[in-house]
Design a protein around this motif. Structure first.
Motif, PDB file in Angstrom:
ATOM      1  N   VAL A  45     -12.295  -2.964  -6.421  1.00 32.06           N
ATOM      2  CA  VAL A  45     -13.048  -2.978  -5.170  1.00 32.06           C
ATOM      3  C   VAL A  45     -12.199  -3.648  -4.086  1.00 32.06           C
ATOM      4  N   PRO A  46     -11.360  -2.865  -3.382  1.00 27.43           N
ATOM      5  CA  PRO A  46     -10.559  -3.457  -2.315  1.00 27.43           C
ATOM      6  C   PRO A  46     -11.401  -4.279  -1.332  1.00 27.43           C
ATOM      7  N   ALA A  47     -12.627  -3.848  -1.053  1.00 29.03           N
ATOM      8  CA  ALA A  47     -13.484  -4.585  -0.111  1.00 29.03           C
ATOM      9  C   ALA A  47     -13.715  -6.027  -0.586  1.00 29.03           C
ATOM     10  N   LEU A  48     -13.883  -6.197  -1.894  1.00 32.99           N
ATOM     11  CA  LEU A  48     -14.108  -7.555  -2.419  1.00 32.99           C
ATOM     12  C   LEU A  48     -12.828  -8.390  -2.311  1.00 32.99           C
ATOM     13  N   ASN A  86      -3.809   1.038  11.329  1.00 35.94           N
ATOM     14  CA  ASN A  86      -2.642   1.068  10.450  1.00 35.94           C
ATOM     15  C   ASN A  86      -2.958   0.165   9.258  1.00 35.94           C
ATOM     16  N   TYR A  87      -3.806   0.659   8.384  1.00 38.79           N
ATOM     17  CA  TYR A  87      -4.340  -0.150   7.290  1.00 38.79           C
ATOM     18  C   TYR A  87      -4.327   0.669   6.012  1.00 38.79           C
ATOM     19  N   ASP A  88      -4.054   0.015   4.896  1.00 40.63           N
ATOM     20  CA  ASP A  88      -3.876   0.737   3.638  1.00 40.63           C
ATOM     21  C   ASP A  88      -4.359  -0.150   2.475  1.00 40.63           C
ATOM     22  N   PRO A  89      -5.606   0.039   2.051  1.00 40.54           N
ATOM     23  CA  PRO A  89      -6.120  -0.823   0.974  1.00 40.54           C
ATOM     24  C   PRO A  89      -5.271  -0.748  -0.305  1.00 40.54           C
ATOM     25  N   ARG A  90      -4.690   0.423  -0.566  1.00 38.47           N
ATOM     26  CA  ARG A  90      -3.844   0.562  -1.760  1.00 38.47           C
ATOM     27  C   ARG A  90      -2.704  -0.459  -1.732  1.00 38.47           C
ATOM     28  N   GLY A  94     -13.791   0.318  19.280  1.00 37.20           N
ATOM     29  CA  GLY A  94     -13.283   1.692  19.189  1.00 37.20           C
ATOM     30  C   GLY A  94     -13.410   2.234  17.773  1.00 37.20           C
ATOM     31  N   TYR A  95     -13.258   1.347  16.793  1.00 35.61           N
ATOM     32  CA  TYR A  95     -13.419   1.730  15.374  1.00 35.61           C
ATOM     33  C   TYR A  95     -14.807   2.307  15.151  1.00 35.61           C
ATOM     34  N   SER A  96     -15.767   1.589  15.668  1.00 39.05           N
ATOM     35  CA  SER A  96     -17.167   1.921  15.456  1.00 39.05           C
ATOM     36  C   SER A  96     -17.507   3.279  16.079  1.00 39.05           C
ATOM     37  N   TYR A 106      -8.936  -5.486   9.115  1.00 35.27           N
ATOM     38  CA  TYR A 106      -9.279  -4.123   9.542  1.00 35.27           C
ATOM     39  C   TYR A 106     -10.457  -3.525   8.774  1.00 35.27           C
ATOM     40  N   CYS A 107     -10.653  -3.954   7.541  1.00 36.12           N
ATOM     41  CA  CYS A 107     -11.680  -3.357   6.671  1.00 36.12           C
ATOM     42  C   CYS A 107     -13.061  -3.503   7.303  1.00 36.12           C
ATOM     43  N   GLY A 108     -13.862  -2.442   7.204  1.00 36.96           N
ATOM     44  CA  GLY A 108     -15.213  -2.466   7.773  1.00 36.96           C
ATOM     45  C   GLY A 108     -16.278  -2.781   6.733  1.00 36.96           C
ATOM     46  N   GLN A 109     -15.865  -3.122   5.522  1.00 41.57           N
ATOM     47  CA  GLN A 109     -16.802  -3.490   4.450  1.00 41.57           C
ATOM     48  C   GLN A 109     -17.872  -2.404   4.206  1.00 41.57           C
ATOM     49  N   CYS A 110     -17.451  -1.158   4.286  1.00 37.41           N
ATOM     50  CA  CYS A 110     -18.400  -0.081   4.014  1.00 37.41           C
ATOM     51  C   CYS A 110     -18.576   0.131   2.519  1.00 37.41           C
ATOM     52  N   LEU A 111     -17.618  -0.362   1.735  1.00 39.11           N
ATOM     53  CA  LEU A 111     -17.649  -0.271   0.271  1.00 39.11           C
ATOM     54  C   LEU A 111     -17.470   1.156  -0.256  1.00 39.11           C
ATOM     55  N   SER A 112     -16.990   2.074   0.590  1.00 34.55           N
ATOM     56  CA  SER A 112     -16.720   3.438   0.120  1.00 34.55           C
ATOM     57  C   SER A 112     -15.678   3.403  -0.991  1.00 34.55           C
ATOM     58  N   CYS A 113     -14.756   2.432  -0.915  1.00 37.89           N
ATOM     59  CA  CYS A 113     -13.705   2.328  -1.936  1.00 37.89           C
ATOM     60  C   CYS A 113     -14.281   1.992  -3.308  1.00 37.89           C
ATOM     61  N   LYS A 114     -15.388   1.266  -3.323  1.00 41.02           N
ATOM     62  CA  LYS A 114     -15.983   0.892  -4.622  1.00 41.02           C
ATOM     63  C   LYS A 114     -16.501   2.129  -5.358  1.00 41.02           C
ATOM     64  N   ILE A 127     -10.206   7.604   1.204  1.00 42.24           N
ATOM     65  CA  ILE A 127     -11.611   7.642   1.648  1.00 42.24           C
ATOM     66  C   ILE A 127     -11.915   6.584   2.701  1.00 42.24           C
ATOM     67  N   CYS A 128     -10.978   5.672   2.925  1.00 43.10           N
ATOM     68  CA  CYS A 128     -11.254   4.488   3.750  1.00 43.10           C
ATOM     69  C   CYS A 128     -11.343   4.821   5.249  1.00 43.10           C
ATOM     70  N   PRO A 129     -12.479   4.568   5.890  1.00 42.50           N
ATOM     71  CA  PRO A 129     -12.568   4.837   7.332  1.00 42.50           C
ATOM     72  C   PRO A 129     -11.654   3.935   8.154  1.00 42.50           C
ATOM     73  N   ALA A 130     -11.362   2.742   7.645  1.00 40.27           N
ATOM     74  CA  ALA A 130     -10.477   1.828   8.387  1.00 40.27           C
ATOM     75  C   ALA A 130      -9.039   2.338   8.342  1.00 40.27           C
ATOM     76  N   ALA A 131      -8.658   2.952   7.201  1.00 34.63           N
ATOM     77  CA  ALA A 131      -7.297   3.482   7.079  1.00 34.63           C
ATOM     78  C   ALA A 131      -7.092   4.663   8.022  1.00 34.63           C
TER      79      ALA A 131
END
Ligand code: SF4
Ligand code: SF4
Lengths: 351, 231
Positions: free
Chosen positions: B83-86, B38-42, A232-234, B67-75, B30-34
């Motif tokens: 880099v929250p993804a890292l 219910n996800y908050d890299p901060r 669903g995320y995708s 939850y993170c999709g490793q898109c690296l938008s946060c970087k 900016i995070c698509p997963a957030a």
């Protein structure tokens, strides 16, 4: 505004003698695109590109899903560099945006942590007896098309113009997160003013659509797509993009990343099947092309030898707009010449 | 209690990924997963900066790190170069090495990724390959993909590929000597150990939940349990 800024994000792209790194996703879903890329480099541009039979995955999908450790991925990439080092080329060209991003990440980490480069050299030697040199230039394969866009234009039979109206075609471009979000300086135009595909579109007569969610992720998310429970995320991320681009009436989408190309094609089908919604006016969906397919059709290559029949969203409406002829009866015929059965038709999308 | 913070500090992704976060929340914005979960890299950065071992252990056991999709938008966006993804990558690694990943529903899914992508890499040299796609797991692929798979060789030949044959070209078979070297790389760099760790802790969890976990996907109720997240 745009014109002033994106020029700060120019990058050096090698002009010849490329070492080609194939992509697991592009080979799987768009094998004709990789074949066309090699043909374009060798036959249209008269340049050298090495296609090594010993290539393997960079492990990127496993790495970004968390199941492959960093040290393993570094050493797998080092083996790819070792294959390159056995050739005359030091110009590494990746066919995958994920791989391109990951390789830039690994090179960056080796610069910040030279001991990791040393341990990778040790691991590779111990495991395989191999050593490796670093590439002099790392590019994504679309960078190469971008670099040679003017030379290619001279050879093109068609342009991105609507044959009936004479108007430029309206194009959505998607460069993929890992192309420039990790290292904006390694992507043409950076993450802000993506030019790698926009430059190609404009050069070949089209008009680029600047829609609000242009830079948003397609939603692959690695483990998010790979696990059915998370899918669903995708689809939600792609949907957000489709809804945002719809009012601009794109004639087609072109994508940098093989994964994004596949998702933006398949998710349109899935959304149509689930909700009866399409993002064009004719209930056919918006065709999604790879940049190799786009280059190929404008050069006059046979659409069925490029693999346009592998798209779930049919590409004929786009071919008709440009005025590219095709033989519909040959669409479902393979190399053997045998007539193959046709794919089933989707319920809610006209195919 | 294991000193999780020290273990994280040994991962260069952790060192590279966290430099005095100022809690501005730009990454979350900016995070698509957030936006989806219910996800908050901060807040992940916030917890890590406390160096509180109990809180870190809790994090390693929860869905939050998956939850993170490793898109690296946060970087691209973090004004502090974090880099929250890292950080997520380092946390995921530690969670799998210690077995804590089986405590959360999203964490347990790693078993299905190991059984698909993980085994593909080591057995074939590809993360994915046309022949390896199981359409039962991918209904979203649609009827054209069904057709493509049914006629794989004839169609890919037309497209200039070298389907499942040795030599150059798209979709070629990767030769055994190449696969042997990949396997040795996995053995020496910890790749095989991580696979074994995911497998071992998943099997233990399956036993605990009284769900059958056989090695072949088709016969493994646990695979489908995590793949479909049926509770
Ligand atoms: S953007 Fe950077 S500084 Fe701001 S909360 Fe996120 S990690 Fe911290
Ligand atoms: S990499 Fe992860 S944390 Fe960073 S923006 Fe993307 S989904 Fe969010």
């Amino acid at each position: 505004m745009e014109k002033g800024y994106w020029k700060d994000y120019q990058k050096a792209i090698a002009t010849d003698n490329y070492f080609y790194e194939r992509s697991c996703i592009r080979q799987t879903f768009f094998p004709g695109s990789e074949n066309a890329f090699i043909k374009i480099i060798r036959e249209e541009l008269g340049l050298k590109i090495i296609d090594d039979k010993n290539l393997h995955t960079c492990s990127g999908i496993g790495y970004y899903s968390g199941i492959v450790p960093l040290e393993t991925t570094m050493t797998v990439i080092a083996r790819l560099f070792s294959l390159m080092s056995e050739t005359s080329s030091r110009n590494f060209v990746s066919s995958c945006v994920t791989s391109f991003g990951l390789i830039n990440e690994v090179l960056d980490m080796w610069e910040h942590f030279p001991e990791k480069l040393e341990s990778t050299r040790y691991y590779l030697k111990e495991a395989t007896g191999r050593s490796f040199e670093l590439p002099h230039n790392v590019a994504h394969s679309s960078d190469i098309i971008y670099l040679h866009r003017k030379a290619l234009k001279k050879k093109m039979i068609y342009s991105l113009v609507n044959k009936k109206t004479g108007e430029p075609l309206r194009v959505v471009e998607h460069i993929g997160c890992h192309y420039a979000k990790i290292f904006p300086q390694h992507g043409v135009g950076g993450a802000e003013f993506p030019q790698v595909l926009a430059g190609i579109i404009k050069e070949w007569g089209g008009q680029v659509i600047d829609y609000p969610e242009r830079r948003h992720c397609c939603g692959f998310g690695f483990r998010q797509y790979l696990i059915m429970a998370n899918r669903g995320y995708s689809i939600a991320n792609s949907k957000k993009k489709f809804e945002s681009m719809k009012p601009y009436k794109p004639d087609f989408i072109i994508s940098n990343c093989p994964g994004c190309s596949m998702f933006m094609d398949r998710w349109q089908y899935t959304i149509a099947e689930m909700e009866g919604v399409t993002y064009d006016d004719e209930q056919k969906g918006i065709p999604v092309l790879t940049y190799e397919e786009l280059t190929g059709i404008l050069l006059g290559y046979n659409p069925w030898e490029l693999g346009l029949q592998l798209h779930q969203i049919q590409c004929e409406p786009l071919l008709d707009k440009i005025g590219i002829p095709y033989i519909i009866d040959k669409k479902y015929i393979g190399k053997s010449g045998k007539k193959l059965n046709h794919p089933l038709k989707p319920k809610n999308i006209i195919a | 209690m294991i000193d999780y913070y020290s273990l994280l500090r040994r991962d260069i992704r952790f060192v590279e990924g966290l430099n005095a976060c100022m809690n501005c929340g730009v990454c979350t914005a900016i995070c698509p997963a957030a936006e989806f979960y219910n996800y908050d890299p901060r807040s992940i950065c916030n917890i890590l900066m406390t160096k509180d071992n109990e809180k870190i252990e809790h994090l390693l056991k929860t869905d939050s790190i998956w939850y993170c999709g490793q898109c690296l938008s946060c970087k691209t966006r973090c004004p502090r170069g974090n880099v929250p993804a890292l950080l997520i990558s380092a946390l995921r690694h530690l969670s799998q090495v210690t077995g804590l990943f089986t405590n959360s529903e999203k964490g347990r899914q790693q078993y299905a990724i190991f059984k698909t992508i993980g085994e593909n890499i080591i057995n074939t040299g590809y993360c994915i390959h046309l022949a390896l796609i199981n359409l039962k797991l991918h209904p979203e692929q649609g009827p054209v993909m069904v057709w493509y798979k049914e006629n794989a060789e004839d169609v890919t030949d037309l497209l200039g590929a070298n389907y499942n044959k040795l030599g150059e070209g798209a979709l070629r078979k990767i030769s055994q000597d190449n696969l042997d070297e990949l396997k040795k790389i996995f053995n020496i760099t910890g790749g095989t150990d991580l696979y074994n760790s995911i497998n071992k802790y998943s099997k233990t969890k399956a036993k605990e939940l009284n769900i059958n976990c056989e090695d072949t996907i088709e016969n493994s109720a646990y695979f489908f349990h995590v793949f479909l997240s049926k509770e």
